[in-house]
Write an enzyme that holds these catalytic residues in place. Structure first.
Site, short mmCIF file in Angstrom:
data_model
loop_
_atom_site.label_atom_id
_atom_site.label_comp_id
_atom_site.label_asym_id
_atom_site.label_seq_id
_atom_site.Cartn_x
_atom_site.Cartn_y
_atom_site.Cartn_z
N GLU A 1 1.66 -14.43 5.45
CA GLU A 1 2.94 -13.82 5.10
C GLU A 1 3.72 -13.52 6.37
O GLU A 1 3.15 -13.01 7.34
CB GLU A 1 2.71 -12.52 4.32
CG GLU A 1 3.95 -11.70 4.09
CD GLU A 1 3.63 -10.27 3.67
OE1 GLU A 1 4.52 -9.40 3.88
OE2 GLU A 1 2.53 -10.01 3.18
N LYS B 1 -0.19 -5.60 -4.17
CA LYS B 1 -0.39 -5.23 -2.78
C LYS B 1 -0.66 -3.73 -2.68
O LYS B 1 0.21 -2.91 -3.02
CB LYS B 1 0.86 -5.61 -1.98
CG LYS B 1 0.92 -5.09 -0.55
CD LYS B 1 2.25 -5.53 0.07
CE LYS B 1 2.49 -4.92 1.42
NZ LYS B 1 3.75 -5.42 2.02
N GLY C 1 -3.36 -9.00 11.01
CA GLY C 1 -2.40 -9.63 11.88
C GLY C 1 -2.88 -9.86 13.29
O GLY C 1 -3.40 -10.93 13.62
#
Length: 208
Positions: free
Chosen positions: A43, A133, A182
């Protein structure tokens, strides 16, 4: 459409890369590192025109591997045309907005709405969304996932926000289907800690 898409996309690897406002060069480096260790989907949050440039570049590179990239931080219907044009294959929101969620699906973009309370989970389910989410996951914690699965066993949570290689397994053990990470993909030591949930077979899987 949304359920079938994510069920297939996350079937083998319960990890999603998420790269927020890292700039084009660093985002591409992180994306390549994530792909190389077996992550199949990621994403790119989009908050301005520069983020759209990054999304387009990552989506183009992913397409060469037969993979998909989604657009995150979708909080308005107006964003949908822009992220679709930039190559997004799906959308993710920080909260649940029924109008945005429905409009995304209507444009052919599977959608993951964000939730942080039982009321939001119930509203999202009523609207037809079971992939949700859990955000911010760091504040909610694995126990929240476990408790919410009691009344809502059909929900497939994607833990996002503050998840680390050290905490990823605890969220999966609590019932999350996917964890989003990330900066961990820029560190070999951190990647090694994800070894248990990034099987070698996933890294070796050829592009679709």
């Amino acid at each position: 459409m949304t359920d079938a898409y994510f069920q297939s996309t996350f079937a083998d690897v319960p990890v999603m890369g998420i790269f927020r406002r890292q700039g084009l060069e660093r985002t591409m480096q992180l994306a390549e590192a994530a792909w190389d260790v077996g992550v199949r989907i990621m994403e790119v949050p989009v908050m301005d025109s520069e983020d759209l440039v990054v999304l387009r570049a990552v989506a183009d590179a992913a397409r060469d591997r037969g993979l998909d990239v989604g657009a995150g931080t979708i909080v308005s219907v107006e964003q949908l045309d822009a992220v679709a044009a930039a190559g997004a294959a799906f959308t993710v929101a920080p909260g649940f907005d029924a109008e945005v969620a429905a409009a995304s699906v209507a444009r052919g973009l599977p959608h993951i709405p964000g939730v942080a309370t039982g009321s939001e989970v119930q509203a999202a389910l009523r609207a037809g969304f079971t992939w949700l989410k859990a955000f911010p996951a760091e504040r909610l914690g694995p126990a929240w996932i476990r408790h919410l699965h009691g009344p809502f066993p059909q929900v497939r949570f994607v833990a996002t926000g503050g998840v680390t290689p050290e905490t990823a397994q605890s969220f999966l053990d609590a019932g999350c289907r996917v964890v989003a990470l990330g900066s961990a993909f820029d560190n070999e030591e951190q990647i090694a800690k994800l070894g248990a949930i990034l099987p070698r077979s996933a890294a070796a899987t050829p592009p679709r």
